[in-house]
Design a protein around this motif. Structure first.
Motif, short mmCIF file in Angstrom:
data_model
loop_
_atom_site.label_atom_id
_atom_site.label_comp_id
_atom_site.label_asym_id
_atom_site.label_seq_id
_atom_site.Cartn_x
_atom_site.Cartn_y
_atom_site.Cartn_z
N LYS A 176 0.82 -1.21 0.00
CA LYS A 176 0.00 0.00 0.00
C LYS A 176 0.86 1.26 0.00
O LYS A 176 2.05 1.23 0.33
CB LYS A 176 -0.91 -0.01 1.24
N ASN A 177 0.21 2.34 -0.36
CA ASN A 177 0.83 3.66 -0.31
C ASN A 177 0.37 4.32 0.99
O ASN A 177 -0.81 4.62 1.16
CB ASN A 177 0.39 4.48 -1.52
N ALA A 193 8.48 0.33 10.20
CA ALA A 193 7.74 -0.93 10.26
C ALA A 193 6.92 -1.16 9.00
O ALA A 193 6.84 -2.29 8.49
CB ALA A 193 6.84 -0.94 11.50
N CYS A 194 6.33 -0.10 8.46
CA CYS A 194 5.57 -0.22 7.22
C CYS A 194 6.49 -0.55 6.05
O CYS A 194 6.17 -1.42 5.21
CB CYS A 194 4.80 1.06 6.94
N ALA A 195 7.62 0.12 5.98
CA ALA A 195 8.56 -0.13 4.89
C ALA A 195 9.11 -1.54 4.95
O ALA A 195 9.31 -2.20 3.91
CB ALA A 195 9.71 0.89 4.96
N GLU A 196 9.36 -2.04 6.16
CA GLU A 196 9.85 -3.41 6.33
C GLU A 196 8.86 -4.42 5.77
O GLU A 196 9.26 -5.47 5.25
CB GLU A 196 10.12 -3.69 7.81
N GLY A 198 7.02 -3.89 3.22
CA GLY A 198 6.91 -3.72 1.78
C GLY A 198 6.08 -2.55 1.31
O GLY A 198 5.95 -2.33 0.10
N HIS A 199 5.50 -1.79 2.23
CA HIS A 199 4.68 -0.65 1.84
C HIS A 199 5.56 0.54 1.44
O HIS A 199 6.71 0.66 1.87
CB HIS A 199 3.76 -0.22 2.98
N THR A 200 5.00 1.41 0.62
CA THR A 200 5.66 2.67 0.26
C THR A 200 5.16 3.75 1.21
O THR A 200 3.94 3.89 1.41
CB THR A 200 5.34 3.05 -1.19
N VAL A 201 6.08 4.51 1.78
CA VAL A 201 5.73 5.42 2.86
C VAL A 201 6.13 6.85 2.53
O VAL A 201 7.23 7.10 2.02
CB VAL A 201 6.43 5.00 4.17
N THR A 202 5.24 7.78 2.83
CA THR A 202 5.56 9.21 2.82
C THR A 202 5.35 9.73 4.23
O THR A 202 4.26 9.60 4.80
CB THR A 202 4.67 9.99 1.84
N LEU A 203 6.41 10.30 4.79
CA LEU A 203 6.38 10.78 6.17
C LEU A 203 6.35 12.31 6.16
O LEU A 203 7.29 12.96 5.67
CB LEU A 203 7.61 10.27 6.93
N VAL A 238 15.33 6.05 9.02
CA VAL A 238 14.29 6.57 8.14
C VAL A 238 14.90 7.20 6.89
O VAL A 238 14.45 6.96 5.76
CB VAL A 238 13.42 7.61 8.90
N ASN A 239 15.93 8.00 7.08
CA ASN A 239 16.52 8.73 5.96
C ASN A 239 17.21 7.82 4.94
O ASN A 239 17.31 8.18 3.76
CB ASN A 239 17.51 9.77 6.47
N LYS A 240 17.67 6.65 5.37
CA LYS A 240 18.38 5.80 4.41
C LYS A 240 17.49 4.70 3.82
O LYS A 240 17.94 3.94 2.98
CB LYS A 240 19.60 5.17 5.08
N ASN A 241 16.23 4.64 4.25
CA ASN A 241 15.34 3.60 3.73
C ASN A 241 14.76 4.04 2.39
O ASN A 241 14.08 5.07 2.31
CB ASN A 241 14.21 3.33 4.73
N PRO A 242 14.99 3.28 1.31
CA PRO A 242 14.54 3.70 -0.02
C PRO A 242 13.02 3.71 -0.19
O PRO A 242 12.52 4.33 -1.13
CB PRO A 242 15.19 2.66 -0.95
N LYS A 243 12.30 3.04 0.69
CA LYS A 243 10.84 3.00 0.57
C LYS A 243 10.16 4.13 1.35
O LYS A 243 8.93 4.21 1.39
CB LYS A 243 10.30 1.64 1.03
#
Length: 436
Positions: A176-177, A193-196, A198-203, A238-243
């Motif tokens: 999910k987005n 946790a969401c990125a782990e 597989g979700h795409t995250v905008t913070l 957070v800053n280094k996670n590509p998702k």
């Protein structure tokens, strides 16, 4: 038990308590015990409020504070019939290697870091020590296990729940987005946790930096350094996670959430300003004082003796201020965990000349240079240069609720539900992520 049964004896090489075991007596005891065991574990302290957090070092002590005990035993030449191990807040392999290379111990013993991050050795050996979740030395593991009989950890939401969590699929049925509103500890952990999964995250974070209320820990390195390190770890991860895409200086709006499948509101809390208090305009919040300590005079009054108020009082006292703490309840820091509260109360007792506590006292008014209060039915006052408010934190619930209908999935986590601790930020962030 037979000759192949390993006997490991842990003792306090020093209890630090006057009249208790000192270094010489601890070494003498160890010298006797070496004939009857395979390993001697060099600990310290006592199980009381004064010395237990020396046995299990917390933020009031520097890293690796207890290593000198094993070092003294090893280099005395008197302990040569068994192995000597050291314990006390070790959290990374670099420090462990230094202990061994210096000949200070035969091996090291670690407990809390394995609870904070069971994979810490694998991460370190793989050349990624920066990915190790830092233990914040809050003693939540100790307190939860001893007083609630259910092991929990402030930075590892899986601790104590491994069996049911292992039954949860590693990946969701659909990626999910996800929009996460708020870049404090709850929002950052939710993003990870969401990125782990597989979700795409905008913070979204409306301030120019991530961290939320944890930013104050940067200004309290004398006893909040573990929490500051954890905050910095969250930001780095957070800053280094590509998702994960981070949008700073961006205030999210409910009507701008189009395209997101899920929203997690982590808007945090804000200090309560009691409008009922006459002269409240002559005060500033305790939280706002961090990083601006040079604006506060020598004599400070803090209204409110919960964990925030008491920690602020201890912080300012350590900076040389004369602090008076006014609390309407009969006890201080009732919202703190037992062990941390014990630590803080020891600080109060040991610095009673510059940290004055008034319990069962109700503040009745503030004018420039003076705070009035009522104690035992008598009107009294105290002179001061500054007045700080620490009467609680208010959840940003209304602001969080405004996002409720902006996406199919919606969760509220952390302080915007109710102002609490880092542990609840972590737990609720993790629970929201695994439910997406």
């Amino acid at each position: 038990m037979g000759p192949d049964f390993i006997i490991d004896v842990r003792i306090s090489g020093t209890e630090y308590q006057e009249g208790g075991i000192d270094m010489e007596e601890g070494l003498r005891i160890a010298e006797i015990l070496q004939d009857h065991c395979d390993i001697l574990q060099a600990s310290c302290g006592m199980h009381n409020s004064d010395w237990m957090t020396w046995t299990h070092p917390c933020g009031f002590l520097p890293p690796n504070h207890n290593m000198f005990i094993a070092d003294t035993w090893k280099k005395s030449g008197r302990i040569n019939k068994c192995f000597v191990s050291t314990i006390g807040g070790l959290t990374n392999l670099t420090d462990c290697e230094k202990v061994l290379a210096a000949g200070s111990a035969d091996f090291v013993v670690v407990a809390r870091e394995f609870i904070a991050d069971p994979e810490w050795i694998k991460k370190d050996l793989a050349g990624h020590p920066e990915d190790v979740v830092p233990c914040i030395k809050c003693m939540r593991c100790h307190d939860s296990d001893n007083y609630a009989q259910h092991l929990q950890c402030a930075v590892n939401p899986r601790a104590g729940l491994e069996a049911p969590i292992d039954r949860i699929p590693e990946k969701p049925e659909r990626e999910k987005n996800v929009a996460i509103i708020g870049g404090g500890p709850a929002g950052m952990y939710a993003a990870l946790a969401c990125a782990e999964r597989g979700h795409t995250v905008t913070l979204f974070e409306k301030k120019p930096a991530l961290g939320g209320l944890l930013e104050y820990a940067d200004h309290v390195r004398n006893f909040k350094w573990p929490l500051s390190d954890y905050k910095n770890w969250l930001i780095m991860q957070v800053n280094k996670n590509p998702k994960i895409t981070v949008k700073l200086n961006t205030e999210a709006k409910p009507d701008a959430m189009e395209g997101f499948d899920s929203i997690i509101a982590a808007l945090g809390s804000e200090p309560v300003v009691p409008k009922w208090l006459p002269g409240v305009e002559n005060c500033r919040t305790a939280v706002s004082a961090y990083g601006h300590e040079d604006e506060i005079g020598q004599k400070v009054v803090i209204i409110g003796g919960g964990q925030v108020g008491l920690e602020t009082a201890v912080h300012l006292q350590k900076l040389g201020r004369d602090v008076t703490l006014i609390e309407m309840l009969p006890q201080l820091a009732g919202d703190a965990s037992k062990t941390h509260r014990d630590e803080l109360l020891v600080e109060v007792r040991d610095h009673a000349d510059t940290l004055h506590v008034l319990l069962n006292a109700k503040c009745t008014g503030v004018v420039p240079g003076k705070v009035s209060y009522e104690l035992d039915g008598k009107a009294q006052s105290v002179d001061c240069d500054s007045v700080l408010l620490a009467v609680g934190l208010r959840a940003r619930r209304d602001e969080a609720d405004s996002f409720m209908n902006a996406a199919d999935d919606f969760y509220e986590i952390g302080d915007c539900v109710r102002a609490r601790t880092v542990e609840w930020c972590t737990k609720e962030a993790f629970y929201a992520a695994i439910n997406l």
